[in-house]
Scaffold this active site. Structure first.
Site, PDB file in Angstrom:
ATOM      1  N   CYS A  98       0.807  -1.228   0.000  1.00 54.20           N
ATOM      2  CA  CYS A  98       0.000   0.000   0.000  1.00 54.20           C
ATOM      3  C   CYS A  98       0.836   1.271   0.000  1.00 54.20           C
ATOM      4  O   CYS A  98       0.294   2.371   0.010  1.00 54.20           O
ATOM      5  CB  CYS A  98      -0.948  -0.029   1.185  1.00 54.20           C
ATOM      6  SG  CYS A  98      -1.800  -1.601   1.295  1.00 54.20           S
ATOM      7  N   HIS A 116      -9.499   2.185  -0.718  1.00 55.14           N
ATOM      8  CA  HIS A 116      -8.076   1.879  -0.621  1.00 55.14           C
ATOM      9  C   HIS A 116      -7.633   1.207  -1.917  1.00 55.14           C
ATOM     10  O   HIS A 116      -7.844   0.013  -2.117  1.00 55.14           O
ATOM     11  CB  HIS A 116      -7.813   0.962   0.569  1.00 55.14           C
ATOM     12  CG  HIS A 116      -6.351   0.845   0.908  1.00 55.14           C
ATOM     13  ND1 HIS A 116      -5.353   1.230   0.027  1.00 55.14           N
ATOM     14  CD2 HIS A 116      -5.710   0.421   2.026  1.00 55.14           C
ATOM     15  CE1 HIS A 116      -4.177   1.026   0.579  1.00 55.14           C
ATOM     16  NE2 HIS A 116      -4.359   0.539   1.795  1.00 55.14           N
ATOM     17  N   LYS A 168      -9.231   8.100   1.613  1.00 56.43           N
ATOM     18  CA  LYS A 168      -9.669   6.713   1.361  1.00 56.43           C
ATOM     19  C   LYS A 168     -11.147   6.545   1.702  1.00 56.43           C
ATOM     20  O   LYS A 168     -11.799   5.616   1.222  1.00 56.43           O
ATOM     21  CB  LYS A 168      -8.835   5.723   2.172  1.00 56.43           C
ATOM     22  CG  LYS A 168      -7.412   5.531   1.640  1.00 56.43           C
ATOM     23  CD  LYS A 168      -6.695   4.392   2.350  1.00 56.43           C
ATOM     24  CE  LYS A 168      -5.291   4.172   1.791  1.00 56.43           C
ATOM     25  NZ  LYS A 168      -4.317   5.212   2.235  1.00 56.43           N
ATOM     26  N   PHE A 219       1.246  -2.567   4.686  1.00 54.43           N
ATOM     27  CA  PHE A 219       1.405  -3.906   5.239  1.00 54.43           C
ATOM     28  C   PHE A 219       2.863  -4.301   5.083  1.00 54.43           C
ATOM     29  O   PHE A 219       3.502  -4.014   4.067  1.00 54.43           O
ATOM     30  CB  PHE A 219       0.569  -4.901   4.420  1.00 54.43           C
ATOM     31  CG  PHE A 219      -0.800  -5.157   4.998  1.00 54.43           C
ATOM     32  CD1 PHE A 219      -1.246  -4.504   6.129  1.00 54.43           C
ATOM     33  CD2 PHE A 219      -1.639  -6.078   4.390  1.00 54.43           C
ATOM     34  CE1 PHE A 219      -2.505  -4.757   6.644  1.00 54.43           C
ATOM     35  CE2 PHE A 219      -2.899  -6.335   4.900  1.00 54.43           C
ATOM     36  CZ  PHE A 219      -3.327  -5.672   6.029  1.00 54.43           C
ATOM     37  N   GLU A 252      -1.417   5.555  13.559  1.00 50.84           N
ATOM     38  CA  GLU A 252      -0.945   6.699  12.765  1.00 50.84           C
ATOM     39  C   GLU A 252      -1.074   7.994  13.571  1.00 50.84           C
ATOM     40  O   GLU A 252      -0.172   8.839  13.550  1.00 50.84           O
ATOM     41  CB  GLU A 252      -1.744   6.781  11.446  1.00 50.84           C
ATOM     42  CG  GLU A 252      -1.180   7.836  10.501  1.00 50.84           C
ATOM     43  CD  GLU A 252      -1.772   7.757   9.097  1.00 50.84           C
ATOM     44  OE1 GLU A 252      -2.733   6.983   8.890  1.00 50.84           O
ATOM     45  OE2 GLU A 252      -1.269   8.478   8.205  1.00 50.84           O
ATOM     46  N   HIS A 291      -2.503   7.970   5.849  1.00 49.67           N
ATOM     47  CA  HIS A 291      -2.722   6.644   5.291  1.00 49.67           C
ATOM     48  C   HIS A 291      -4.162   6.238   5.585  1.00 49.67           C
ATOM     49  O   HIS A 291      -4.867   5.783   4.707  1.00 49.67           O
ATOM     50  CB  HIS A 291      -1.720   5.647   5.876  1.00 49.67           C
ATOM     51  CG  HIS A 291      -1.705   4.338   5.171  1.00 49.67           C
ATOM     52  ND1 HIS A 291      -1.492   4.240   3.814  1.00 49.67           N
ATOM     53  CD2 HIS A 291      -1.910   3.072   5.614  1.00 49.67           C
ATOM     54  CE1 HIS A 291      -1.572   2.965   3.460  1.00 49.67           C
ATOM     55  NE2 HIS A 291      -1.831   2.236   4.530  1.00 49.67           N
TER      56      HIS A 291
END
Lengths: 86, 407
Positions: free
Chosen positions: B167, B336, B331, B395, B310, B299
């Site tokens: 990602c 995503h 997102k 990830f 985050e 993110h």
């Protein structure tokens, strides 16, 4: 399948995949002169294998393809071999 | 004065669930409108999570001819459409400027490349028992196909490759392109990413990870249930700021810094320390101070753990300055898009700086004590943005943060 049917089918596939005017193809046409691009050639081989349910050998030295007659003869042999083993 | 070459963003192109071009996409982002809807590419009776952020009303036959469609997987199509828009936006014709074309990089990211092509090949060989694979399977599926096709289509002959880091892929692509120009390795670049992996196999695989929301994506919000898969592409044209000024180009903003780190922790669990190190490096390479940053395009996947982690990392880096930061996740609107996610977010961030409008966090219900920053819920906000971060925390702990600066 008659020789004529095989020839017609092969010409159809080549004309479609290589975007060549079907009317200009003859048994004497040389593959080199037709300037078939590499990706189009694999599409043609795929089309032939699919249409005739055969495997076009990759490393067979006896399978030399210079003219369209060579292609038609080669496919004829493959089709005959398949029928024999069936 | 910077002691290195400065890098401008002069063209942007995108396609996503929010629209087929930047104009449509920005209108949706500004309105807080989400592109999340019931999936159409997968039979709904075969999946449990039935929503996604798909590119809508897309007819590939209207965009490409038969010959092109033979070799373009859906992901390559998206990349080419975004690249075409970005090139037109930047107003550079590389075919006319051959010297520049030789020095122009193409770095196009993807998480998985031509997934649908692989999927079809597997299906026809494993399940249908077909005797042969389509001869263009490999050129379509390879993860670098989009980079190749873009370089071929537009005559770009500099460094060209694909980067893949789940990602964070597109931020790594944009960051590497930025760094190449900054250090003189390339003069200009087309960079970004593309993804189109929505399929039965992908959807069922994501479901099994238990990170997907069944309702919608509501990052930083109380009651958030997880992420929603999207697709699309974003491509940016980057060039030397001096070159852009010389040719009188429209300049969206500058990419001013780039931070990278790895968590070296867990393959799925995020780590605040890794994220914080990437953000600190983005400050350091850009020469910006925490107080200079007005906006973070987070993110913000919408999972419980990602968003809380985050926020923790942002607080560790920004300290007191975190209180006046606007931190949103787009997102919530474009979903995503995995390997393309940070490219969609770079486009959103460039537009936000240009328009002085912060796109909101959509679908927001109520505050979560673990996410107590200014998340600009549901409604866009007019605000001058002097500088912004775009965070990607993938990830596998692969983090990449870009710093954008108004020019």
């Amino acid at each position: 399948m008659t020789e004529e049917e095989i020839r017609e089918k092969i010409f159809d596939i080549i004309a479609k995949e290589a975007r060549i005017d079907r009317g200009t193809l003859t048994l004497e046409s040389k593959l080199e002169d037709l300037k078939i691009e590499s990706l189009d050639m694999v599409q043609i081989l795929f089309g032939i294998e699919d249409a005739f349910d055969v495997y076009v050998p990759q490393d067979d030295q006896s399978f030399k393809l210079a003219t369209l007659k060579d292609v038609v003869d080669g496919v004829k042999r493959l089709v005959a071999a398949k029928q024999q083993s069936a | 004065m910077a002691d290195h070459i400065r890098v401008a963003v002069t063209g942007i192109g995108s396609i996503s669930s929010l629209g087929h071009n930047v104009g449509e996409i920005w209108a949706a982002l500004e309105a807080g409108r989400t592109g999340i809807a019931p999936l159409t590419q997968v039979p709904l009776e075969q999946i449990n999570i039935k929503i996604g952020a798909e590119v809508k009303n897309y007819d590939e036959t209207k965009r490409f001819d038969d010959r092109e469609l033979l070799v373009y997987d859906r992901y390559t199509q998206f990349a080419l459409l975004a690249a075409r828009e970005a090139m037109a936006d930047a107003g550079i014709d590389f075919k006319k400027d051959e010297a520049l074309g030789l020095e122009t990089a193409v770095i196009v990211a993807s998480g998985v490349g031509g997934w649908s092509t692989i999927d079809q090949a597997f299906y026809s060989l494993h399940k249908l028992g077909k005797p042969r694979a389509h001869p263009l399977t490999i050129p379509r599926m390879m993860i670098s196909a989009a980079a190749s096709q873009i370089s071929m289509k537009f005559g770009l002959k500099g460094p060209a490759f694909c980067v893949s880091s789940a990602c964070s892929s597109s931020n790594h692509a944009l960051g590497e392109a930025y760094w190449m120009i900054r250090t003189g390795r390339a003069r200009a670049a087309l960079a970004g990413g593309s993804e189109a992996e929505i399929s039965l196999t992908s959807q069922r695989s994501w479901e099994s990870l238990r990170v997907m929301a069944s309702d919608t994506c509501r990052p930083f919000s109380k009651d958030r249930k997880g992420m929603v898969i999207g697709e699309g592409a974003g491509i940016l044209v980057l060039e030397r700021l001096d070159d852009a000024r010389k040719r009188g180009a429209k300049i969206y903003c500058e990419i001013a810094g780039y931070g990278l780190s790895a968590d070296a922790g867990d393959i799925v669990m995020p780590d605040a320390d890794g994220a914080a190190r990437a953000m600190r490096q983005a400050l350091q390479t850009s020469g910006l101070a925490p107080g200079d940053i007005d906006y973070i395009n987070a993110h913000g996947t919408g999972t419980q753990l990602n968003d809380a982690t985050e926020v923790k990392a942002i607080k560790a880096v920004f300290g007191e300055a975190a209180k006046r930061l606007m931190v949103t996740s787009t997102k919530s609107m474009h979903g995503h898009a995995l390997g393309a996610a940070s490219a969609l977010e770079a486009v959103a961030t460039a537009k936000a700086i240009e328009q002085s409008v912060v796109p909101p966090t959509a679908n927001y219900v109520a505050p979560d004590p673990d996410c107590d920053l200014d998340h600009v819920p549901n409604t866009a906000r007019r605000a001058k943005i002097r500088a912004a971060f775009s965070n990607s925390l993938a990830f596998g702990g692969l983090n990449a943060v870009l710093a954008f600066k108004a020019v």
